[in-house]
Write a protein that holds these residues in place. Structure first.
Motif, short mmCIF file in Angstrom:
data_model
loop_
_atom_site.label_atom_id
_atom_site.label_comp_id
_atom_site.label_asym_id
_atom_site.label_seq_id
_atom_site.Cartn_x
_atom_site.Cartn_y
_atom_site.Cartn_z
N LEU A 135 23.74 35.96 29.09
CA LEU A 135 24.86 36.67 29.71
C LEU A 135 24.44 37.97 30.38
N GLU A 139 25.59 39.18 34.04
CA GLU A 139 26.42 40.38 34.19
C GLU A 139 25.74 41.42 35.08
N ASP A 140 24.44 41.61 34.90
CA ASP A 140 23.72 42.59 35.73
C ASP A 140 23.89 42.28 37.21
N LEU A 142 26.31 40.57 38.62
CA LEU A 142 27.71 40.77 39.02
C LEU A 142 28.05 42.25 39.17
N VAL A 143 27.59 43.05 38.22
CA VAL A 143 27.95 44.47 38.21
C VAL A 143 27.37 45.20 39.41
N PHE A 149 33.00 43.90 36.27
CA PHE A 149 32.49 42.88 35.36
C PHE A 149 31.71 43.47 34.19
N THR A 150 31.58 44.77 34.14
CA THR A 150 30.85 45.42 33.05
C THR A 150 31.50 45.14 31.70
N TYR A 152 31.06 42.37 29.41
CA TYR A 152 31.13 41.05 28.78
C TYR A 152 29.96 40.84 27.81
N ALA A 153 28.75 41.15 28.24
CA ALA A 153 27.58 40.93 27.38
C ALA A 153 27.66 41.81 26.13
N LEU A 186 35.49 35.71 30.65
CA LEU A 186 34.50 35.75 31.73
C LEU A 186 34.66 34.56 32.65
N ASP A 189 37.58 35.10 34.78
CA ASP A 189 37.29 36.15 35.76
C ASP A 189 36.52 35.58 36.95
#
Length: 202
Positions: A135, A139-140, A142-143, A149-150, A152-153, A186, A189
């Motif tokens: 994840l 996430e990295d 996406l962010v 999106f920050t 979720y992980a 997620l 989203d």
């Protein structure tokens, strides 16, 4: 973000809606009342708890806002690529959660997992941890284009720590911020951001 928070949470009171993206509670309350007047959200009560949820009009409004965000940020290609990487990971996660809930025994493929087979559960937990490690990279990416999106992980890792400590409800519980709850938010989203529907094979 207020409207989108309602969509991700599904059903939530004002404090939870505000907390989802760190929004001011009073501003959130005011916006929710405006959205109710517009027919975008509605209130209802479930199990003694009152909360907000999206109407069909609100869902459409959220999708328009998300489409505008993608156009303004140029983030679509990145989100599409992340979603493509997420799809097989999602299949693995869903299979893992199923193995947490069910443990075939005596020819019964749908026997509930009573969590007395520690080796079975340990293998499932190891799989949950393995999936969770993927994840961070998603996430990295996406962010970098959509900072919303920050988290979720971090939330998944926090739930996983509880699972490892022996708190089984943090795998798939709905009353806590469990691994499964974080994961489905997620997923929602990503689908909402790209204007996709759940259950269409993605």
């Amino acid at each position: 973000m207020t409207l989108h928070a309602v969509r991700l949470l599904g059903f939530a009171d004002t404090p939870r809606v505000a907390a989802r993206f760190g929004l001011d509670r009073d501003d959130t309350s005011s916006l929710l009342e405006d959205f109710r007047a517009d027919g975008w959200v509605t209130t209802s009560e479930f199990a003694g708890t009152a909360g907000w949820s999206l109407t069909d009009r609100g869902r459409a409004a959220d999708e328009r806002l998300l489409a505008d965000e993608l156009a303004a940020t140029g983030a679509r290609e990145t989100v599409v690529q992340v979603h493509e990487r997420f799809v097989p990971l999602n299949a693995r996660f869903q299979d893992t959660v199923t193995r947490w809930q069910l443990r075939p025994i005596g020819g019964n493929s749908f026997a509930a997992n009573d969590h007395t087979d520690f080796r079975w559960d340990d293998r499932v937990i190891a799989s949950l941890r393995s999936v969770g490690r993927r994840l961070g990279g998603l996430e990295d990416d996406l962010v970098r284009v959509l900072p919303r999106f920050t988290g979720y992980a971090r939330r998944y890792d926090a739930a996983m720590a509880r699972v490892v400590a022996g708190q089984r409800q943090w795998v798939d519980g709905v009353e806590v911020d469990s691994c499964h709850l974080v994961w489905i938010q997620l997923h929602e989203d990503l689908l909402a951001t790209l204007g996709l529907e759940r259950g269409d094979g993605r």
